[in-house]
Design an enzyme around this catalytic site. Structure first.
Site, short mmCIF file in Angstrom:
data_model
loop_
_atom_site.label_atom_id
_atom_site.label_comp_id
_atom_site.label_asym_id
_atom_site.label_seq_id
_atom_site.Cartn_x
_atom_site.Cartn_y
_atom_site.Cartn_z
N SER A 100 -3.42 6.76 13.04
CA SER A 100 -4.05 7.74 12.65
C SER A 100 -4.79 8.87 12.93
O SER A 100 -4.96 8.38 14.03
CB SER A 100 -4.95 7.77 11.61
OG SER A 100 -5.86 9.08 10.95
N LYS A 135 -9.57 1.81 5.25
CA LYS A 135 -9.32 3.16 5.54
C LYS A 135 -10.23 4.41 4.86
O LYS A 135 -9.89 5.59 5.13
CB LYS A 135 -7.85 2.97 5.47
CG LYS A 135 -7.34 3.57 3.82
CD LYS A 135 -5.89 4.16 3.33
CE LYS A 135 -5.50 3.79 1.89
NZ LYS A 135 -4.28 4.93 1.57
N GLY A 172 0.67 -1.17 -0.05
CA GLY A 172 -0.16 0.26 0.24
C GLY A 172 0.87 1.49 -0.23
O GLY A 172 2.44 0.98 -0.12
N TYR A 173 0.45 1.87 0.29
CA TYR A 173 0.95 3.68 0.12
C TYR A 173 1.91 3.89 1.12
O TYR A 173 3.49 3.40 0.79
CB TYR A 173 -0.25 4.91 0.10
CG TYR A 173 0.37 6.21 0.00
CD1 TYR A 173 1.97 6.91 -0.97
CD2 TYR A 173 -0.05 7.08 0.69
CE1 TYR A 173 1.94 7.67 -0.96
CE2 TYR A 173 0.27 8.59 0.92
CZ TYR A 173 1.06 8.80 0.08
OH TYR A 173 2.04 9.62 -0.26
N GLY A 197 -18.45 16.17 8.74
CA GLY A 197 -17.21 16.05 9.07
C GLY A 197 -15.54 16.65 9.03
O GLY A 197 -14.80 15.95 10.46
N ASN A 216 -8.56 12.57 -1.11
CA ASN A 216 -7.61 13.96 -0.02
C ASN A 216 -7.31 14.79 -1.13
O ASN A 216 -7.52 15.16 -2.21
CB ASN A 216 -6.93 13.13 0.19
CG ASN A 216 -7.10 11.90 1.50
OD1 ASN A 216 -6.66 10.60 1.26
ND2 ASN A 216 -8.26 12.13 2.64
N PHE A 224 -0.44 12.22 10.66
CA PHE A 224 -0.76 13.29 9.97
C PHE A 224 -1.44 13.46 8.90
O PHE A 224 -2.59 12.10 8.88
CB PHE A 224 -0.44 14.44 10.52
CG PHE A 224 -1.05 14.60 12.10
CD1 PHE A 224 -0.26 13.96 13.26
CD2 PHE A 224 -1.82 15.99 12.61
CE1 PHE A 224 -1.17 14.23 14.63
CE2 PHE A 224 -2.70 15.86 13.91
CZ PHE A 224 -1.47 15.15 14.78
N SER A 274 -5.97 -5.64 -2.20
CA SER A 274 -7.28 -5.32 -2.76
C SER A 274 -7.40 -3.69 -3.02
O SER A 274 -8.04 -3.87 -3.33
CB SER A 274 -8.16 -5.46 -1.13
OG SER A 274 -7.41 -5.28 0.23
N TYR A 289 -14.17 4.20 10.52
CA TYR A 289 -12.48 4.25 10.69
C TYR A 289 -11.99 4.53 12.00
O TYR A 289 -10.65 3.83 12.64
CB TYR A 289 -12.45 4.90 9.29
CG TYR A 289 -10.72 5.08 8.95
CD1 TYR A 289 -10.22 3.71 9.11
CD2 TYR A 289 -10.60 6.18 9.35
CE1 TYR A 289 -9.17 4.07 9.30
CE2 TYR A 289 -9.18 6.30 9.09
CZ TYR A 289 -8.06 5.14 9.28
OH TYR A 289 -6.58 5.55 8.76
N LYS A 316 -9.33 1.94 14.21
CA LYS A 316 -7.88 2.46 14.54
C LYS A 316 -8.17 2.75 16.86
O LYS A 316 -6.89 2.20 16.81
CB LYS A 316 -7.12 3.92 14.07
CG LYS A 316 -7.50 4.00 12.84
CD LYS A 316 -6.09 2.76 11.88
CE LYS A 316 -5.82 2.27 10.96
NZ LYS A 316 -4.94 1.00 10.54
C1 UD1 Z 1 -8.94 12.87 5.87
C2 UD1 Z 1 -9.58 11.41 6.75
C3 UD1 Z 1 -8.64 11.48 7.62
C4 UD1 Z 1 -7.61 10.63 7.23
C5 UD1 Z 1 -6.69 11.45 6.64
C6 UD1 Z 1 -5.07 11.09 5.55
C7 UD1 Z 1 -11.38 12.32 6.28
C8 UD1 Z 1 -12.49 12.57 7.25
N1 UD1 Z 1 -10.81 12.52 7.14
O1 UD1 Z 1 -8.49 13.56 6.71
O2 UD1 Z 1 -9.13 9.66 8.08
O3 UD1 Z 1 -6.35 9.83 7.45
O4 UD1 Z 1 -7.10 11.76 5.18
O5 UD1 Z 1 -4.62 11.67 4.60
O6 UD1 Z 1 -12.05 11.94 5.47
N2 UD1 Z 1 -10.43 19.45 0.30
C9 UD1 Z 1 -11.22 19.95 -0.85
N3 UD1 Z 1 -11.09 19.84 -1.51
C10 UD1 Z 1 -10.55 18.15 -1.98
C11 UD1 Z 1 -10.19 17.01 -1.00
C12 UD1 Z 1 -10.09 18.01 0.15
O7 UD1 Z 1 -11.00 21.63 -0.44
O8 UD1 Z 1 -10.93 18.07 -3.47
C13 UD1 Z 1 -10.62 19.58 1.61
C14 UD1 Z 1 -10.74 18.93 2.64
O9 UD1 Z 1 -12.18 20.22 3.58
C15 UD1 Z 1 -9.92 18.95 4.31
C16 UD1 Z 1 -8.39 19.30 3.06
O10 UD1 Z 1 -8.59 19.95 1.99
O11 UD1 Z 1 -10.98 20.48 4.43
C17 UD1 Z 1 -7.59 17.72 3.83
O12 UD1 Z 1 -8.40 16.79 3.81
P1 UD1 Z 1 -8.06 14.96 3.28
O13 UD1 Z 1 -7.02 15.82 2.12
O14 UD1 Z 1 -8.75 14.35 2.91
O15 UD1 Z 1 -7.56 15.17 4.95
P2 UD1 Z 1 -8.47 15.09 6.49
O16 UD1 Z 1 -9.75 15.59 5.72
O17 UD1 Z 1 -7.57 15.64 6.96
#
Ligand code: UD1
Length: 335
Positions: free
Chosen positions: A124, A84, A10-11, A292, A197, A176, A34, A148, A152
């Protein structure tokens, strides 16, 4: 010294395999593929020059674990194999509880029965939920907000209890926000579906495979209105696992560590930095907040610095540059 790495294709797992090999360890990967590509193993063999035995199977199956440990001289386990996705876990919570807990119980049982001295868990920062104060320390209350995240927290508890009753010590690593790729560009993260993400989504826009970024809310109570996260280079994270295997834990049977940089970066700052690094425009539309999402989260990493002798070395431009190099090499090719 052979380390069993579950989820090693995985990553974060694959980058950790590189770091373990660089530290002189032999590695056996247990992965059911998977959520990983088989081509990662070839890339890992080429990168490390190691043979890398791979067992394609379920990390929750005691017979598989026993067979694998019996065939190799396993002296440590790094456990990544888990489901995850936060959103998926809300829809299918029981699948998450079954898979993530069963593998942790099975590995802990095997480690104790075989006298394996150390197990490192991929955990996490999501275990903290909404942080009451920043930066987040390891003593901050645990309050995960998704199934999830709950898995953890439970896996941490399982290992802490197992360690308290045995000579197998456990290290719980709370990541993080991992981003970036190995600087060779030969391994990295290609999400199997739509990236959820931020950095993978931004990079898709830079690549041109997505026309615009959806920016989920610019009305947070932060300096520029967008959310703040602690992004950490995946190779820094990988090296944190080597430190976790080697550190003297003193009198602790089990110990949790934050792995981050201690630096918060906003979504706007990521978009600007990615645009500079890739030399591409990253057009975006501000849309509603994602349910969330926390406003801010970054780590206090002093415990890892003091007790593991580890701290993150790579900065944001390097994370984005390495991520970009990997994607340009592989986005259309990997099977
Ligand atoms: C998410 C997961 C977290 C996981 C982490 C891994 C959720 C609620 N949490 O965290 O469990 O450990 O990824 O890196 O999913 N954003 C945008 N546009 C996008 C994608 C994201 O604006 O297309 C914003 C999101 O609203 C967020 C920030 O970017 O505020 C970071 O998002 P993301 O990379 O998904 O990380 P987390 O939300 O911190």
């Amino acid at each position: 010294m052979t380390t069993l790495v579950t989820g090693g294709a995985g990553y974060v797992g694959s980058h950790t395999v590189v770091a373990l090999c660089a530290a002189g360890r032999e590695v056996v990967i247990l992965d059911d593929f998977s959520n990983a590509r088989r081509s990662v193993v070839d890339a890992l063999r080429a990168l490390t020059g190691a043979r890398l035995d791979v067992v394609e199977d379920d990390a929750a199956d005691r017979a598989v674990i026993d067979r694998t440990c019996g065939a190799h001289d396993i002296d440590s386990i790094v456990h990544f194999a888990a489901h995850k996705s936060v959103s998926e876990s809300v829809v299918e919570p029981l699948r998450y509880y079954r898979n993530n807990l069963a593998s942790t119980v099975a590995l802990a049982e095997a480690a104790i029965e075989r006298g394996i001295p150390r197990i490192v868990l991929s955990s996490s920062a999501t275990v903290y939920g909404t942080a009451a104060e920043l930066p987040v320390t390891e003593e901050s209350p645990l309050s995960p907000e998704s199934p999830y995240g709950a898995t953890k927290q439970m896996c941490e508890r399982i290992l802490a209890d197992a360690s308290a009753s045995s000579s197998t010590r456990s290290v719980l690593l709370r990541y993080f926000n991992p981003v970036g790729a190995h600087p060779s560009g030969d391994i990295g993260e290609i999400p199997l579906g739509e990236p959820q993400n931020l950095v993978p989504a931004v990079m898709e826009v830079a690549l041109g495979t997505r026309s615009r970024l959806q920016l989920f809310g610019d009305d947070y109570d932060t300096p520029d209105g967008t959310t703040i996260r602690d992004y950490i280079h995946v190779m820094d994270l990988a090296e944190g696992h080597v430190a976790a295997l080697e550190a003297d834990l003193g009198s602790y049977a089990s110990r949790a560590f934050n792995l981050g940089t201690g630096v918060g970066t906003s979504v706007h700052e990521i978009v600007r930095a990615a645009s500079e690094v890739t030399q591409r425009e990253i057009p975006f539309d501000v849309v509603a907040r994602r349910p969330g999402d926390l406003a801010e989260s970054w780590a206090d990493c002093r415990r890892a610095a003091t007790e593991l002798g580890w701290s993150a070395q790579r900065e944001l431009k390097q994370m984005l540059g390495d991520h970009w190099r990997f994607l340009r090499k592989h986005a259309r090719g990997m099977s």
